[in-house]
Design a protein around this motif. Sequence first.
Motif, mmCIF file in Angstrom:
data_model
loop_
_atom_site.group_PDB
_atom_site.id
_atom_site.type_symbol
_atom_site.label_atom_id
_atom_site.label_comp_id
_atom_site.label_asym_id
_atom_site.label_seq_id
_atom_site.Cartn_x
_atom_site.Cartn_y
_atom_site.Cartn_z
ATOM 1 N N SER A 11 0.845 -1.353 0.092
ATOM 2 C CA SER A 11 0.033 0.068 0.068
ATOM 3 C C SER A 11 0.837 1.133 -0.253
ATOM 4 O O SER A 11 0.465 2.384 -0.267
ATOM 5 C CB SER A 11 -1.094 -0.099 1.206
ATOM 6 O OG SER A 11 -0.268 -0.011 2.331
ATOM 7 N N LEU A 12 2.143 1.225 0.457
ATOM 8 C CA LEU A 12 2.830 2.403 0.442
ATOM 9 C C LEU A 12 3.539 2.511 -0.958
ATOM 10 O O LEU A 12 4.391 3.644 -1.062
ATOM 11 C CB LEU A 12 4.098 2.131 1.526
ATOM 12 C CG LEU A 12 3.347 2.082 2.891
ATOM 13 C CD1 LEU A 12 4.714 1.701 3.838
ATOM 14 C CD2 LEU A 12 2.680 3.316 3.209
ATOM 15 N N GLY A 13 3.739 1.646 -1.866
ATOM 16 C CA GLY A 13 4.330 1.648 -3.081
ATOM 17 C C GLY A 13 5.700 1.552 -3.256
ATOM 18 O O GLY A 13 6.206 1.858 -4.318
ATOM 19 N N GLU A 14 6.181 1.035 -2.454
ATOM 20 C CA GLU A 14 7.737 0.882 -2.410
ATOM 21 C C GLU A 14 8.020 -0.507 -2.874
ATOM 22 O O GLU A 14 7.453 -1.617 -2.874
ATOM 23 C CB GLU A 14 8.363 1.007 -0.746
ATOM 24 C CG GLU A 14 8.213 -0.360 0.015
ATOM 25 C CD GLU A 14 7.156 -0.356 0.701
ATOM 26 O OE1 GLU A 14 6.995 -1.424 1.563
ATOM 27 O OE2 GLU A 14 6.166 0.513 0.546
ATOM 28 N N ALA A 15 9.545 -0.825 -3.210
ATOM 29 C CA ALA A 15 9.849 -1.972 -3.839
ATOM 30 C C ALA A 15 9.912 -2.830 -2.850
ATOM 31 O O ALA A 15 10.172 -2.646 -1.622
ATOM 32 C CB ALA A 15 11.159 -2.001 -4.535
ATOM 33 N N PRO A 16 9.600 -4.508 -3.089
ATOM 34 C CA PRO A 16 9.941 -5.250 -2.014
ATOM 35 C C PRO A 16 11.180 -5.534 -1.834
ATOM 36 O O PRO A 16 11.994 -5.200 -2.263
ATOM 37 C CB PRO A 16 8.981 -6.505 -2.451
ATOM 38 C CG PRO A 16 8.804 -6.158 -3.976
ATOM 39 C CD PRO A 16 8.977 -4.662 -4.280
ATOM 40 N N MET A 17 11.489 -6.394 -0.914
ATOM 41 C CA MET A 17 12.775 -7.001 -0.489
ATOM 42 C C MET A 17 13.702 -7.599 -1.665
ATOM 43 O O MET A 17 12.879 -8.251 -2.436
ATOM 44 C CB MET A 17 12.645 -7.906 0.836
ATOM 45 C CG MET A 17 12.111 -7.436 1.711
ATOM 46 S SD MET A 17 12.326 -8.705 3.256
ATOM 47 C CE MET A 17 11.419 -8.081 4.336
ATOM 48 N N THR A 18 14.602 -7.521 -1.608
ATOM 49 C CA THR A 18 15.472 -7.997 -2.639
ATOM 50 C C THR A 18 15.557 -9.498 -2.361
ATOM 51 O O THR A 18 15.445 -10.111 -1.063
ATOM 52 C CB THR A 18 17.133 -7.480 -2.795
ATOM 53 O OG1 THR A 18 17.865 -7.778 -1.565
ATOM 54 C CG2 THR A 18 17.045 -5.989 -3.076
ATOM 55 N N MET A 19 16.148 -10.162 -3.349
ATOM 56 C CA MET A 19 16.176 -11.646 -3.152
ATOM 57 C C MET A 19 17.314 -12.082 -1.852
ATOM 58 O O MET A 19 17.026 -13.081 -1.282
ATOM 59 C CB MET A 19 16.435 -12.744 -4.295
ATOM 60 C CG MET A 19 15.440 -12.589 -5.276
ATOM 61 S SD MET A 19 13.975 -13.300 -4.443
ATOM 62 C CE MET A 19 12.957 -13.558 -5.862
ATOM 63 N N PHE A 20 18.029 -11.169 -1.678
ATOM 64 C CA PHE A 20 19.061 -11.629 -0.597
ATOM 65 C C PHE A 20 18.554 -11.132 0.663
ATOM 66 O O PHE A 20 19.026 -11.657 1.844
ATOM 67 C CB PHE A 20 20.355 -10.520 -0.838
ATOM 68 C CG PHE A 20 21.251 -10.863 -1.910
ATOM 69 C CD1 PHE A 20 21.861 -11.966 -2.176
ATOM 70 C CD2 PHE A 20 21.227 -10.023 -2.937
ATOM 71 C CE1 PHE A 20 22.483 -12.548 -3.279
ATOM 72 C CE2 PHE A 20 21.722 -10.280 -4.338
ATOM 73 C CZ PHE A 20 22.671 -11.447 -4.342
ATOM 74 N N GLU A 21 17.713 -10.315 0.662
ATOM 75 C CA GLU A 21 17.016 -9.977 2.088
ATOM 76 C C GLU A 21 15.632 -10.888 2.387
ATOM 77 O O GLU A 21 15.368 -10.690 3.639
ATOM 78 C CB GLU A 21 16.407 -8.514 1.842
ATOM 79 C CG GLU A 21 17.419 -7.510 1.713
ATOM 80 C CD GLU A 21 16.702 -6.045 1.343
ATOM 81 O OE1 GLU A 21 17.545 -5.056 1.637
ATOM 82 O OE2 GLU A 21 15.785 -6.076 0.684
ATOM 83 N N PRO B 21 15.333 -14.103 2.576
ATOM 84 C CA PRO B 21 15.425 -15.276 3.770
ATOM 85 C C PRO B 21 15.523 -14.713 5.513
ATOM 86 O O PRO B 21 14.641 -15.343 6.116
ATOM 87 C CB PRO B 21 16.676 -15.969 3.667
ATOM 88 C CG PRO B 21 16.833 -15.772 2.075
ATOM 89 C CD PRO B 21 16.350 -14.571 1.725
ATOM 90 N N LEU B 22 16.345 -13.638 5.626
ATOM 91 C CA LEU B 22 16.160 -13.021 6.771
ATOM 92 C C LEU B 22 14.737 -12.312 7.092
ATOM 93 O O LEU B 22 14.247 -12.439 8.241
ATOM 94 C CB LEU B 22 17.191 -12.113 6.987
ATOM 95 C CG LEU B 22 17.499 -11.432 8.144
ATOM 96 C CD1 LEU B 22 17.781 -12.394 9.341
ATOM 97 C CD2 LEU B 22 18.382 -10.358 8.404
ATOM 98 N N GLY B 23 14.272 -11.657 6.175
ATOM 99 C CA GLY B 23 12.702 -10.909 6.415
ATOM 100 C C GLY B 23 11.774 -11.896 6.493
ATOM 101 O O GLY B 23 10.907 -11.502 7.442
ATOM 102 N N ALA B 24 11.938 -13.050 5.947
ATOM 103 C CA ALA B 24 11.124 -14.204 6.247
ATOM 104 C C ALA B 24 10.859 -14.617 7.423
ATOM 105 O O ALA B 24 9.906 -14.949 8.253
ATOM 106 C CB ALA B 24 11.053 -15.420 5.202
ATOM 107 N N GLY B 25 12.417 -14.760 8.124
ATOM 108 C CA GLY B 25 12.528 -15.254 9.544
ATOM 109 C C GLY B 25 12.040 -14.156 10.356
ATOM 110 O O GLY B 25 11.215 -14.527 11.451
ATOM 111 N N VAL B 26 12.092 -13.050 10.426
ATOM 112 C CA VAL B 26 11.571 -11.679 11.165
ATOM 113 C C VAL B 26 10.154 -11.824 11.140
ATOM 114 O O VAL B 26 9.569 -11.851 12.191
ATOM 115 C CB VAL B 26 12.101 -10.586 10.803
ATOM 116 C CG1 VAL B 26 11.433 -9.071 11.445
ATOM 117 C CG2 VAL B 26 13.582 -10.181 11.060
ATOM 118 N N PHE B 27 9.473 -11.824 9.923
ATOM 119 C CA PHE B 27 8.075 -11.883 9.789
ATOM 120 C C PHE B 27 7.558 -13.169 10.293
ATOM 121 O O PHE B 27 6.335 -12.974 10.863
ATOM 122 C CB PHE B 27 7.649 -11.836 8.356
ATOM 123 C CG PHE B 27 7.400 -10.176 7.896
ATOM 124 C CD1 PHE B 27 8.586 -9.664 7.829
ATOM 125 C CD2 PHE B 27 6.441 -9.984 7.322
ATOM 126 C CE1 PHE B 27 8.733 -8.378 7.245
ATOM 127 C CE2 PHE B 27 6.308 -8.659 6.936
ATOM 128 C CZ PHE B 27 7.589 -7.796 6.910
#
Length: 176
Positions: free
Chosen positions: A117-127, A129-135
């Motif tokens: 909803s904010l219009g920003e780019a999603p995480m890169t492929m390098f981010e 796995p860690l982002g999925a862990g935090v979420f």
Amino acid sequence: MKNYSPWEKKVRTRSSTPWRRAMTMGKAYAPVGVLVGGYVSMTAQGGGWGWFFVFAGVAAFVAGFAMWLAFVSVKPTVGRGIVAGAFAGIVSHWLCWLFSMIFWRFTFLTMHMPLSSLGEAPMTMFEVPLGAGVFSLWSLFIFGAVTIPAGAFIGGVVGFIQKKSVDAARGASTDV
């Protein structure tokens, strides 16, 4: 090629291979992911959540399948089924976020449109796995009280059924 004893040949029939046993757990646990993901899809604020129930269902199937294959499928018991189901309830959160973040990134790269909803780019492929862990830590905190016991219960039931069928094929007792 290994020579199997007569009872091993009965157990290794087409319907009772370890892969098919693991498929059973994956299929039994997938509806939990679809239900929890459906709740998230309907109640989440912002854009991009419409397909979340699909990611949750696929993640539940993959987690149930993998945990069953790793812990239970060779020698099914109720206890092993409960443990594998509980682990599936934990691992499915990370897989769900992983699948959804990869989809969001792929959509952004191919269609040049963000789904947030904010219009920003999603995480890169390098981010991712860690982002999925935090979420997944947050989703475990919120929905783990549903997914872990449901996985343990389904794992126990599937383990009981598969133990009975393996024991019947071997001609052994069906004690749990």
